[in-house]
Design a protein around this motif. Structure first.
Motif, PDB file in Angstrom:
ATOM      1  N   SER A   1       0.741  -1.301  -0.166  1.00  0.00           N
ATOM      2  CA  SER A   1      -0.023  -0.089  -0.216  1.00  0.00           C
ATOM      3  C   SER A   1       0.921   1.216  -0.011  1.00  0.00           C
ATOM      4  O   SER A   1       0.640   2.309  -0.448  1.00  0.00           O
ATOM      5  N   ASP A   2       2.211   1.217   0.474  1.00  0.00           N
ATOM      6  CA  ASP A   2       3.119   2.361   0.371  1.00  0.00           C
ATOM      7  C   ASP A   2       3.282   2.830  -1.165  1.00  0.00           C
ATOM      8  O   ASP A   2       3.829   3.826  -1.184  1.00  0.00           O
ATOM      9  N   LYS A   3       3.090   1.822  -2.084  1.00  0.00           N
ATOM     10  CA  LYS A   3       3.277   2.090  -3.447  1.00  0.00           C
ATOM     11  C   LYS A   3       2.308   2.431  -4.186  1.00  0.00           C
ATOM     12  O   LYS A   3       2.197   2.560  -5.537  1.00  0.00           O
ATOM     13  N   VAL A   4       0.999   2.696  -3.629  1.00  0.00           N
ATOM     14  CA  VAL A   4      -0.225   3.106  -4.359  1.00  0.00           C
ATOM     15  C   VAL A   4      -0.684   4.269  -3.925  1.00  0.00           C
ATOM     16  O   VAL A   4      -0.806   4.476  -2.398  1.00  0.00           O
ATOM     17  N   HIS A   5      -0.792   5.451  -4.388  1.00  0.00           N
ATOM     18  CA  HIS A   5      -0.969   6.691  -4.221  1.00  0.00           C
ATOM     19  C   HIS A   5      -2.455   7.353  -4.426  1.00  0.00           C
ATOM     20  O   HIS A   5      -2.692   7.180  -5.612  1.00  0.00           O
ATOM     21  N   VAL A   6      -3.081   8.282  -3.653  1.00  0.00           N
ATOM     22  CA  VAL A   6      -4.136   8.927  -3.997  1.00  0.00           C
ATOM     23  C   VAL A   6      -3.495  10.157  -4.593  1.00  0.00           C
ATOM     24  O   VAL A   6      -2.533  10.850  -4.213  1.00  0.00           O
ATOM     25  N   ILE A   7      -4.065  10.670  -5.582  1.00  0.00           N
ATOM     26  CA  ILE A   7      -3.708  11.646  -6.498  1.00  0.00           C
ATOM     27  C   ILE A   7      -4.198  13.015  -6.194  1.00  0.00           C
ATOM     28  O   ILE A   7      -3.560  14.198  -6.141  1.00  0.00           O
ATOM     29  N   GLY A   8      -5.584  13.100  -5.653  1.00  0.00           N
ATOM     30  CA  GLY A   8      -6.356  14.298  -5.081  1.00  0.00           C
ATOM     31  C   GLY A   8      -6.331  15.566  -6.211  1.00  0.00           C
ATOM     32  O   GLY A   8      -5.698  16.697  -5.599  1.00  0.00           O
ATOM     33  N   HIS A   9      -6.606  15.209  -7.101  1.00  0.00           N
ATOM     34  CA  HIS A   9      -6.857  16.185  -8.393  1.00  0.00           C
ATOM     35  C   HIS A   9      -8.030  16.969  -8.311  1.00  0.00           C
ATOM     36  O   HIS A   9      -9.233  16.426  -8.310  1.00  0.00           O
ATOM     37  N   ILE A  10      -7.999  18.245  -7.954  1.00  0.00           N
ATOM     38  CA  ILE A  10      -9.086  19.257  -8.062  1.00  0.00           C
ATOM     39  C   ILE A  10      -8.951  20.522  -9.133  1.00  0.00           C
ATOM     40  O   ILE A  10      -8.041  21.304  -8.741  1.00  0.00           O
ATOM     41  N   GLY A  11      -9.492  20.380 -10.412  1.00  0.00           N
ATOM     42  CA  GLY A  11      -9.215  21.019 -11.371  1.00  0.00           C
ATOM     43  C   GLY A  11     -10.290  21.855 -11.898  1.00  0.00           C
ATOM     44  O   GLY A  11     -11.532  21.812 -11.397  1.00  0.00           O
ATOM     45  N   LYS A  12     -10.117  22.702 -13.068  1.00  0.00           N
ATOM     46  CA  LYS A  12     -11.377  23.219 -13.847  1.00  0.00           C
ATOM     47  C   LYS A  12     -12.528  22.407 -14.089  1.00  0.00           C
ATOM     48  O   LYS A  12     -13.722  22.587 -14.014  1.00  0.00           O
ATOM     49  N   TYR A  13     -12.177  21.345 -14.720  1.00  0.00           N
ATOM     50  CA  TYR A  13     -12.827  20.278 -15.484  1.00  0.00           C
ATOM     51  C   TYR A  13     -13.219  19.113 -14.556  1.00  0.00           C
ATOM     52  O   TYR A  13     -14.263  18.470 -14.788  1.00  0.00           O
ATOM     53  N   PHE A  14     -12.228  18.721 -13.755  1.00  0.00           N
ATOM     54  CA  PHE A  14     -12.276  17.491 -13.337  1.00  0.00           C
ATOM     55  C   PHE A  14     -11.854  17.396 -11.730  1.00  0.00           C
ATOM     56  O   PHE A  14     -11.176  18.166 -11.365  1.00  0.00           O
ATOM     57  N   LYS A  15     -12.638  16.697 -10.854  1.00  0.00           N
ATOM     58  CA  LYS A  15     -12.054  16.186  -9.721  1.00  0.00           C
ATOM     59  C   LYS A  15     -11.813  14.527  -9.703  1.00  0.00           C
ATOM     60  O   LYS A  15     -12.708  13.772  -9.868  1.00  0.00           O
ATOM     61  N   VAL A  16     -10.679  14.128  -9.190  1.00  0.00           N
ATOM     62  CA  VAL A  16     -10.209  12.764  -9.238  1.00  0.00           C
ATOM     63  C   VAL A  16      -9.416  12.504  -8.071  1.00  0.00           C
ATOM     64  O   VAL A  16      -8.309  13.074  -7.962  1.00  0.00           O
ATOM     65  N   ARG A  17      -9.860  11.525  -7.389  1.00  0.00           N
ATOM     66  CA  ARG A  17      -9.299  11.403  -6.252  1.00  0.00           C
ATOM     67  C   ARG A  17      -8.102  10.178  -6.457  1.00  0.00           C
ATOM     68  O   ARG A  17      -6.916  10.115  -5.841  1.00  0.00           O
ATOM     69  N   GLY A  18      -8.497   9.191  -7.419  1.00  0.00           N
ATOM     70  CA  GLY A  18      -7.752   8.134  -7.520  1.00  0.00           C
ATOM     71  C   GLY A  18      -7.433   7.389  -6.454  1.00  0.00           C
ATOM     72  O   GLY A  18      -8.150   7.513  -5.127  1.00  0.00           O
ATOM     73  N   PRO A  19      -6.600   6.364  -6.169  1.00  0.00           N
ATOM     74  CA  PRO A  19      -5.680   6.054  -7.402  1.00  0.00           C
ATOM     75  C   PRO A  19      -6.506   5.199  -8.321  1.00  0.00           C
ATOM     76  O   PRO A  19      -7.728   4.782  -8.350  1.00  0.00           O
ATOM     77  N   LEU A  20      -5.918   4.813  -9.595  1.00  0.00           N
ATOM     78  CA  LEU A  20      -6.578   4.034 -10.542  1.00  0.00           C
ATOM     79  C   LEU A  20      -6.802   2.421  -9.972  1.00  0.00           C
ATOM     80  O   LEU A  20      -6.167   2.133  -9.060  1.00  0.00           O
ATOM     81  N   SER A  21      -7.945   1.986 -10.411  1.00  0.00           N
ATOM     82  CA  SER A  21      -8.218   0.735 -10.194  1.00  0.00           C
ATOM     83  C   SER A  21      -7.618  -0.398 -10.728  1.00  0.00           C
ATOM     84  O   SER A  21      -8.130  -1.554 -10.426  1.00  0.00           O
ATOM     85  N   ILE A  22      -6.481  -0.097 -11.169  1.00  0.00           N
ATOM     86  CA  ILE A  22      -5.914  -1.225 -11.972  1.00  0.00           C
ATOM     87  C   ILE A  22      -4.191  -1.021 -11.857  1.00  0.00           C
ATOM     88  O   ILE A  22      -3.971   0.079 -11.958  1.00  0.00           O
TER      89      ILE A  22
END
Length: 433
Positions: free
Chosen positions: A186-207
């Motif tokens: 789990s230390d090698k899988v990360h939340v990206i926490g993106h908040i931008g003008k068009y998208f809000k994406v927490r992540g991580p990717l599910s693959i």
């Protein structure tokens, strides 16, 4: 510069029965079988037997005007689904498609492309595009129609988010440790926490991270996408091609990149036969089979201006985009009807008419003059055009030491000599306001 060493790269796009507007009416075309698995799988396998780097499932060439008229079949299959099928019947050739950053969402697309990269063993490529390409639109209650500037801005944010999602899993995150009962570090899988003008994406990717790190990114010109690693170029002449090629390599060096980290392929549409006379006859057949309205509609889509409202006979209309294209292609003085069968030349694709030996000579001359790193085929007629290059031209290039005799790697990045842009690492990144 001394004599050029190395190998020519080859890619191919498949679109309907071919890229000539009269192709589907030709008796040698695959019209009527365009959407059958055997036809599509055979095209991919032929390209792989010819040791091509990449096959692109192209569904962007035919516009809505032509589809509505029923005068051109197009490639109507959803491309990423098609690539999944092609991945199952090939082993080495790269597989790519254009995808809409306007109609789709970055998390879903990043997951699809990562899954395809895993299923294919690292052979996926993508072209991010601001067009819709017939994709189903999601409901945009606040912005139903974006300006070109907004689409470009959204695309930049989209591609940034996709890259961060692919990098949200570090190399080696899947450990499958039976002793400790840990499948993922789990230390090698990360939340990206993106908040931008068009998208809000927490992540991580599910693959997990794709085998290539990032799928290879390709574009239609260096200027249109400065981050593209593979550029499909359409210069009107060898002089223009060599000038663009040299400028691109210089710019790469200025950006701190090795020049070979970006590859350039010249768009090429060959019409081949055993003799020049036979090849000229085939080209004339295709021109005669072109429905003028269909050709003009295709040209309208490619130039971004509606030419269907002008008379077909007489001098071409005084439309700047058409005038400039005709001058650049050396086709001045032709009527709009005559230009309707020359859509490829008018958009910069090199149309070569001749024998396989002559095409091998031509390709060697362009490659030796540093016009490009190879060629992107837009076959005038399918499967005929791809068959001729894979089975007749490639052996000639191999005899000259200009083309590989076997795949030496397993991924598309291996074939093209491209590094993983993430370097196999990732940075966790913070919240983007």
């Amino acid at each position: 510069m001394g004599k050029r060493t190395g190998h020519i790269h080859l890619s191919v796009s498949i679109q309907g029965a071919g890229y000539h507007p009269g192709s589907w009416r030709h008796p040698a075309s695959g019209a009527g079988r365009l959407h059958t698995p055997d036809t599509l799988y055979s095209l991919a396998q032929t390209a792989e037997q010819g040791l091509f780097d990449l096959l692109i499932a192209d569904h962007t060439f035919v516009g809505e005007r032509l589809r509505a008229s029923g005068q051109e079949p197009g490639l109507l299959l959803e491309p990423l689904t098609l690539l999944g099928g092609l991945a199952s019947v090939t082993r080495r050739i790269g597989l790519g498609a254009a995808v809409s950053t306007t109609a789709l969402e970055p998390f879903a697309l990043a997951r699809q492309l990562a899954a395809l990269d895993h299923l294919s063993g690292g052979r996926t490529a993508w072209l991010p595009s601001t067009g819709d390409h017939g994709e189903p639109r999601r409901s945009h209650a606040d912005n139903p129609d974006w300006t070109p500037e907004q689409r470009a801005e959204r695309q930049q944010e989209f591609t940034d988010v996709a890259a961060r999602l692919w990098e949200s899993w570090e190399e080696g995150a899947v450990i499958a440790d039976r002793e400790r009962g840990l499948y993922i570090d789990s230390d090698k899988v990360h939340v990206i926490g993106h908040i931008g003008k068009y998208f809000k994406v927490r992540g991580p990717l599910s693959i997990p991270r794709p085998p290539q790190g990032h799928p290879v990114r390709f574009g239609l010109s260096a200027g249109a996408d400065p981050e593209a690693e593979l550029i499909l170029s359409s210069p009107y002449s060898l002089g223009e091609a060599a000038s663009q090629y040299a400028a691109l390599k210089r710019n790469a060096a200025r950006q701190g990149r090795f020049p070979n980290e970006r590859k350039v392929l010249t768009s090429l549409s060959p019409i081949l036969a055993g003799t020049v006379e036979e090849a000229l006859h085939k080209a004339a057949e295709l021109r005669e089979l072109t429905d003028p309205y269909a050709g003009i509609a295709l040209l309208s889509d490619r130039l971004g201006v509606d030419l269907t409202k002008y008379p077909q006979g007489g001098p071409p209309p005084p439309v700047p985009a058409l005038t400039e294209a005709a001058q650049a292609a050396g086709l001045e003085g032709l009527s709009l009807r005559e230009l309707s069968s020359r859509t490829l030349e008018l958009t910069g694709t090199q149309v070569f008419i001749g024998t396989p030996e002559q095409l091998a000579d031509w390709m060697e001359a362009w490659y030796s003059a540093y016009g490009s790193d190879g060629f992107h085929l837009l076959p005038a007629l399918l499967p005929d055009g791809l068959d001729a290059v894979a089975r007749e031209v490639v052996p000639l290039l191999q005899q000259r030491g200009l083309f590989r005799t076997a795949y030496t790697g397993t991924t598309l990045r291996d074939h093209l000599g491209l590094p993983d842009p993430s370097g196999g690492r990732r940075s966790t990144g913070g919240v983007q306001a």
